[in-house]
Motif scaffolding. Structure first.
Motif, PDB file in Angstrom:
ATOM      1  N   TYR A  26      -3.107  11.670   6.343  1.00  0.00           N
ATOM      2  CA  TYR A  26      -3.793  10.897   5.228  1.00  0.00           C
ATOM      3  C   TYR A  26      -3.201   9.286   5.296  1.00  0.00           C
ATOM      4  O   TYR A  26      -2.300   9.232   6.055  1.00  0.00           O
ATOM      5  CB  TYR A  26      -3.531  11.323   3.830  1.00  0.00           C
ATOM      6  CG  TYR A  26      -2.076  11.735   3.620  1.00  0.00           C
ATOM      7  CD1 TYR A  26      -1.540  10.704   2.947  1.00  0.00           C
ATOM      8  CD2 TYR A  26      -1.524  12.597   3.740  1.00  0.00           C
ATOM      9  CE1 TYR A  26      -0.160  10.816   2.544  1.00  0.00           C
ATOM     10  CE2 TYR A  26      -0.333  13.070   3.567  1.00  0.00           C
ATOM     11  CZ  TYR A  26       0.406  12.133   2.954  1.00  0.00           C
ATOM     12  OH  TYR A  26       1.724  12.369   2.435  1.00  0.00           O
ATOM     13  N   SER A  27      -3.723   8.469   4.673  1.00  0.00           N
ATOM     14  CA  SER A  27      -3.154   7.079   4.487  1.00  0.00           C
ATOM     15  C   SER A  27      -3.303   6.962   3.136  1.00  0.00           C
ATOM     16  O   SER A  27      -3.928   7.075   2.075  1.00  0.00           O
ATOM     17  CB  SER A  27      -4.072   6.087   5.216  1.00  0.00           C
ATOM     18  OG  SER A  27      -5.472   6.166   4.663  1.00  0.00           O
ATOM     19  N   VAL A  28      -2.262   5.553   2.748  1.00  0.00           N
ATOM     20  CA  VAL A  28      -1.908   5.301   1.417  1.00  0.00           C
ATOM     21  C   VAL A  28      -2.159   3.771   1.376  1.00  0.00           C
ATOM     22  O   VAL A  28      -1.763   3.128   2.219  1.00  0.00           O
ATOM     23  CB  VAL A  28      -0.562   5.722   0.990  1.00  0.00           C
ATOM     24  CG1 VAL A  28      -0.025   5.373  -0.180  1.00  0.00           C
ATOM     25  CG2 VAL A  28      -0.424   7.149   1.107  1.00  0.00           C
ATOM     26  N   ALA A  29      -2.664   3.428   0.333  1.00  0.00           N
ATOM     27  CA  ALA A  29      -2.464   1.995  -0.186  1.00  0.00           C
ATOM     28  C   ALA A  29      -2.279   1.818  -1.770  1.00  0.00           C
ATOM     29  O   ALA A  29      -2.554   2.787  -2.482  1.00  0.00           O
ATOM     30  CB  ALA A  29      -3.661   1.339   0.101  1.00  0.00           C
ATOM     31  N   ILE A  30      -1.536   0.879  -1.961  1.00  0.00           N
ATOM     32  CA  ILE A  30      -1.245   0.499  -3.342  1.00  0.00           C
ATOM     33  C   ILE A  30      -1.945  -1.049  -3.717  1.00  0.00           C
ATOM     34  O   ILE A  30      -1.525  -1.886  -3.058  1.00  0.00           O
ATOM     35  CB  ILE A  30       0.403   0.479  -3.727  1.00  0.00           C
ATOM     36  CG1 ILE A  30       0.996   1.773  -3.395  1.00  0.00           C
ATOM     37  CG2 ILE A  30       0.755   0.107  -5.003  1.00  0.00           C
ATOM     38  CD1 ILE A  30       2.618   1.913  -3.427  1.00  0.00           C
ATOM     39  N   TYR A  31      -2.308  -0.983  -4.817  1.00  0.00           N
ATOM     40  CA  TYR A  31      -3.046  -2.184  -5.445  1.00  0.00           C
ATOM     41  C   TYR A  31      -2.632  -2.377  -6.884  1.00  0.00           C
ATOM     42  O   TYR A  31      -2.250  -1.470  -7.381  1.00  0.00           O
ATOM     43  CB  TYR A  31      -4.646  -2.004  -5.466  1.00  0.00           C
ATOM     44  CG  TYR A  31      -5.236  -1.761  -4.083  1.00  0.00           C
ATOM     45  CD1 TYR A  31      -5.907  -3.021  -3.516  1.00  0.00           C
ATOM     46  CD2 TYR A  31      -5.310  -0.453  -3.474  1.00  0.00           C
ATOM     47  CE1 TYR A  31      -6.346  -2.755  -2.314  1.00  0.00           C
ATOM     48  CE2 TYR A  31      -6.089  -0.637  -2.188  1.00  0.00           C
ATOM     49  CZ  TYR A  31      -6.355  -1.731  -1.524  1.00  0.00           C
ATOM     50  OH  TYR A  31      -6.964  -1.454  -0.417  1.00  0.00           O
ATOM     51  N   THR A  32      -2.478  -3.728  -7.053  1.00  0.00           N
ATOM     52  CA  THR A  32      -2.524  -4.125  -8.486  1.00  0.00           C
ATOM     53  C   THR A  32      -3.661  -3.723  -9.348  1.00  0.00           C
ATOM     54  O   THR A  32      -4.694  -3.275  -8.568  1.00  0.00           O
ATOM     55  CB  THR A  32      -2.386  -5.555  -8.522  1.00  0.00           C
ATOM     56  OG1 THR A  32      -3.481  -6.069  -8.226  1.00  0.00           O
ATOM     57  CG2 THR A  32      -1.073  -6.179  -7.980  1.00  0.00           C
ATOM     58  N   LEU A  33      -3.637  -3.643 -10.573  1.00  0.00           N
ATOM     59  CA  LEU A  33      -4.965  -3.139 -11.179  1.00  0.00           C
ATOM     60  C   LEU A  33      -5.963  -4.011 -11.105  1.00  0.00           C
ATOM     61  O   LEU A  33      -7.253  -3.792 -11.323  1.00  0.00           O
ATOM     62  CB  LEU A  33      -4.462  -2.999 -12.759  1.00  0.00           C
ATOM     63  CG  LEU A  33      -3.646  -1.871 -12.758  1.00  0.00           C
ATOM     64  CD1 LEU A  33      -3.373  -1.665 -14.419  1.00  0.00           C
ATOM     65  CD2 LEU A  33      -4.272  -0.553 -12.535  1.00  0.00           C
TER      66      LEU A  33
END
Length: 73
Positions: free
Chosen positions: A22-29
């Motif tokens: 899998y891959s992961v990304a983190i975003y601001t709201l």
């Protein structure tokens, strides 16, 4: 697919557990990408230097997105 993310809330370090790749990304709201990691497998330890707040963590496996809110304290 089910993803386990802990601890949540965290201090910026957390573990993601899933089956397969899998891959992961983190975003601001409001949609700004702050972190990205591809080709993770099984259990992965994620280290970030994010400020305190709530973020959107998106895990992608097989083209399916799985959103989770994470809290950094």
């Amino acid at each position: 697919m089910q993803f386990e993310i802990f601890p949540n809330p965290s201090t910026g370090s957390f573990i993601i557990r899933a089956e397969g790749e899998y891959s992961v990304a983190i975003y601001t709201l409001d949609g700004l990408k702050l972190f990205e990691s591809a080709a993770l497998f099984g259990q992965a330890s994620i280290q970030t230097d994010l400020f305190n707040g709530t973020y959107l963590l998106l895990t992608n496996q097989g083209g399916k997105w799985h959103p989770t809110k994470i809290i950094i304290q």
